[in-house]
Design an enzyme around this catalytic site. Structure first.
Site, short mmCIF file in Angstrom:
data_model
loop_
_atom_site.label_atom_id
_atom_site.label_comp_id
_atom_site.label_asym_id
_atom_site.label_seq_id
_atom_site.Cartn_x
_atom_site.Cartn_y
_atom_site.Cartn_z
N SER A 138 0.87 -1.19 0.00
CA SER A 138 0.00 0.00 0.00
C SER A 138 0.90 1.23 0.00
O SER A 138 2.05 1.16 0.45
CB SER A 138 -0.85 0.01 1.28
OG SER A 138 -1.33 1.30 1.55
N TYR A 152 -2.18 -0.39 10.09
CA TYR A 152 -2.20 -0.64 8.65
C TYR A 152 -0.86 -0.30 7.99
O TYR A 152 -0.25 -1.15 7.31
CB TYR A 152 -3.35 0.15 8.00
CG TYR A 152 -3.60 -0.22 6.56
CD1 TYR A 152 -4.16 -1.44 6.21
CD2 TYR A 152 -3.27 0.67 5.53
CE1 TYR A 152 -4.39 -1.78 4.88
CE2 TYR A 152 -3.51 0.35 4.21
CZ TYR A 152 -4.06 -0.87 3.89
OH TYR A 152 -4.28 -1.20 2.57
N1 LIG Z 1 -8.57 -0.25 -2.18
C1 LIG Z 1 -7.63 0.53 -1.72
O1 LIG Z 1 -7.77 1.75 -1.64
C2 LIG Z 1 -6.31 -0.09 -1.29
C3 LIG Z 1 -5.22 0.77 -1.11
C4 LIG Z 1 -3.99 0.23 -0.73
C5 LIG Z 1 -3.87 -1.14 -0.53
N2 LIG Z 1 -4.95 -1.94 -0.69
C6 LIG Z 1 -4.76 -3.38 -0.45
O2 LIG Z 1 -5.32 -4.11 -1.52
C7 LIG Z 1 -5.68 -5.42 -1.05
C8 LIG Z 1 -7.09 -5.73 -1.51
O3 LIG Z 1 -7.97 -4.80 -0.88
P1 LIG Z 1 -9.36 -4.37 -1.54
O4 LIG Z 1 -9.35 -2.90 -1.64
O5 LIG Z 1 -9.62 -5.18 -2.74
O6 LIG Z 1 -10.35 -4.75 -0.32
P2 LIG Z 1 -11.67 -5.67 -0.31
O7 LIG Z 1 -12.16 -5.60 1.08
O8 LIG Z 1 -12.56 -5.27 -1.42
O9 LIG Z 1 -11.10 -7.13 -0.62
C9 LIG Z 1 -10.30 -7.81 0.30
C10 LIG Z 1 -10.60 -9.30 0.21
O10 LIG Z 1 -9.75 -9.99 1.16
C11 LIG Z 1 -10.55 -10.96 1.82
N3 LIG Z 1 -9.98 -11.27 3.13
C12 LIG Z 1 -9.95 -10.48 4.23
N4 LIG Z 1 -9.42 -11.13 5.27
C13 LIG Z 1 -9.09 -12.37 4.81
C14 LIG Z 1 -8.51 -13.51 5.41
N5 LIG Z 1 -8.18 -13.52 6.72
N6 LIG Z 1 -8.30 -14.62 4.65
C15 LIG Z 1 -8.65 -14.62 3.34
N7 LIG Z 1 -9.23 -13.57 2.72
C16 LIG Z 1 -9.44 -12.47 3.45
C17 LIG Z 1 -11.92 -10.31 1.94
O11 LIG Z 1 -12.95 -11.26 2.22
C18 LIG Z 1 -12.03 -9.65 0.57
O12 LIG Z 1 -12.59 -10.53 -0.38
C19 LIG Z 1 -5.50 -5.39 0.47
O13 LIG Z 1 -4.28 -5.99 0.81
C20 LIG Z 1 -5.48 -3.91 0.78
O14 LIG Z 1 -4.78 -3.63 1.96
C21 LIG Z 1 -6.16 -1.45 -1.07
#
Ligand SMILES: NC(=O)c1ccc[n+]([C@@H]2O[C@H](COP(=O)([O-])OP(=O)(O)OC[C@H]3O[C@@H](n4cnc5c(N)ncnc54)[C@H](O)[C@@H]3O)[C@@H](O)[C@H]2O)c1
Length: 249
Positions: free
Chosen positions: A141, A154
């Site tokens: 991130s 985070y």
């Molecule tokens: N969307 C953003 O703005 C953003 C920014 C920086 C980093 N990220 C990173 O991107 C990645 C994906 O995030 P996203 O935005 O798609 O979020 P999201 O919540 O849409 O998707 C995350 C997925 O991970 C699954 N998950 C959560 N805990 C879990 C576990 N213990 N075991 C297995 N699966 C699990 C959830 O069920 C979900 O399907 C994450 O690592 C997040 O930190 C997202």
């Protein structure tokens, strides 16, 4: 024209039921891969990929070491190997430093850091044992370099993922395994919905974004898949920031 970079490849995407992970699964399938998905939201996962014989849904909580070993073993039994790992599952707890609970801290660390280690190690071991010169892409991130208040564990969890990516890259290079990370900025998934859907917060946030907008899922997915492909064959240990310049030092 659709590219076909992953024909005959076996991929595993953690957190593939929603958001960025779901985008990765869909694009990998479009480009020819067979994809296993680890997630804990079984209904969403089944609904998302119902009837798609290129997707294999596995209930696997990345916080649980034993479930991860079993889940990876299931994928190997079904497909024989894993070529590509998108180590993507992650969560946010909105807690400032003084309020942050022990449970909240541990849950974020367990998911975002320990999960990346458990799945990364289990998959890398299969790659080494089977002689697979695979690619691993960890989801980091931009909070790994930009100090963001209000989400205490985070940033530290993601900063550690960045260093773990470098360690994995260094130790696995001799097996021909590539390890890189993507570092998204705030993108249109539910993880960022609190900001995106609150007009005041959103306006204040976008005023600080050089491009004045959020990232789109497809923009995050395209960089992640580039790192998982042959196109990135001389890149390892890198974290690519895909955040529209938000945290430029
Ligand atoms: N969307 C953003 O703005 C953003 C920014 C920086 C980093 N990220 C990173 O991107 C990645 C994906 O995030 P996203 O935005 O798609 O979020 P999201 O919540 O849409 O998707 C995350 C997925 O991970 C699954 N998950 C959560 N805990 C879990 C576990 N213990 N075991 C297995 N699966 C699990 C959830 O069920 C979900 O399907 C994450 O690592 C997040 O930190 C997202």
């Amino acid at each position: 024209m659709e590219r076909e970079r992953f024909v005959d490849k076996i991929a595993l995407v953690t957190g593939g039921a929603n958001g960025l992970g779901r985008g990765m699964v869909e694009q990998l399938v479009k480009e020819g891969a067979q994809v296993a998905v680890f997630d804990i939201e079984d209904d969403t996962m089944e609904e998302a990929f119902d009837g798609n014989d290129r997707v294999y849904c596995v209930h696997c909580d990345v916080r649980d070491y034993d479930q991860v070993q079993k889940g990876v073993q299931n994928v190997i039994e079904r497909y024989g190997r894993i070529d590509v790992l998108m180590n993507n599952a992650g969560i946010v707890h909105r807690q400032g430093f003084l309020e942050c609970s022990k449970e909240g801290w541990l849950d974020v660390m367990d998911t975002n850091l320990n999960g990346v280690f458990y799945v990364g190690q289990a998959v890398a071991r299969t790659m080494v044992d089977l002689g697979v010169e695979g690619c691993i892409v960890n989801t980091c991130s931009n909070t790994s370099r930009k100090t963001v208040a209000g989400v205490t564990p985070y940033g530290p969890s993601k900063a550690a993922v960045k260093m773990l990516t470098q360690i994995m890259a260094l130790e696995l290079a001799k097996y021909g395994i590539h390890v890189n990370a993507v570092a998204p900025g705030t993108s249109r998934t539910r993880i960022a919905a609190g900001t995106i859907n609150d007009p005041e917060r959103s306006a204040a946030f976008l005023a600080k974004m050089p491009f004045g907008r959020y990232g789109e899922v497809r923009e995050m997915v395209s960089v992640a898949l580039f790192l998982a492909s042959e196109d990135a064959s001389f890149i390892t240990g890198e974290t690519i920031y895909e955040e529209g310049g938000f945290s430029l030092p």
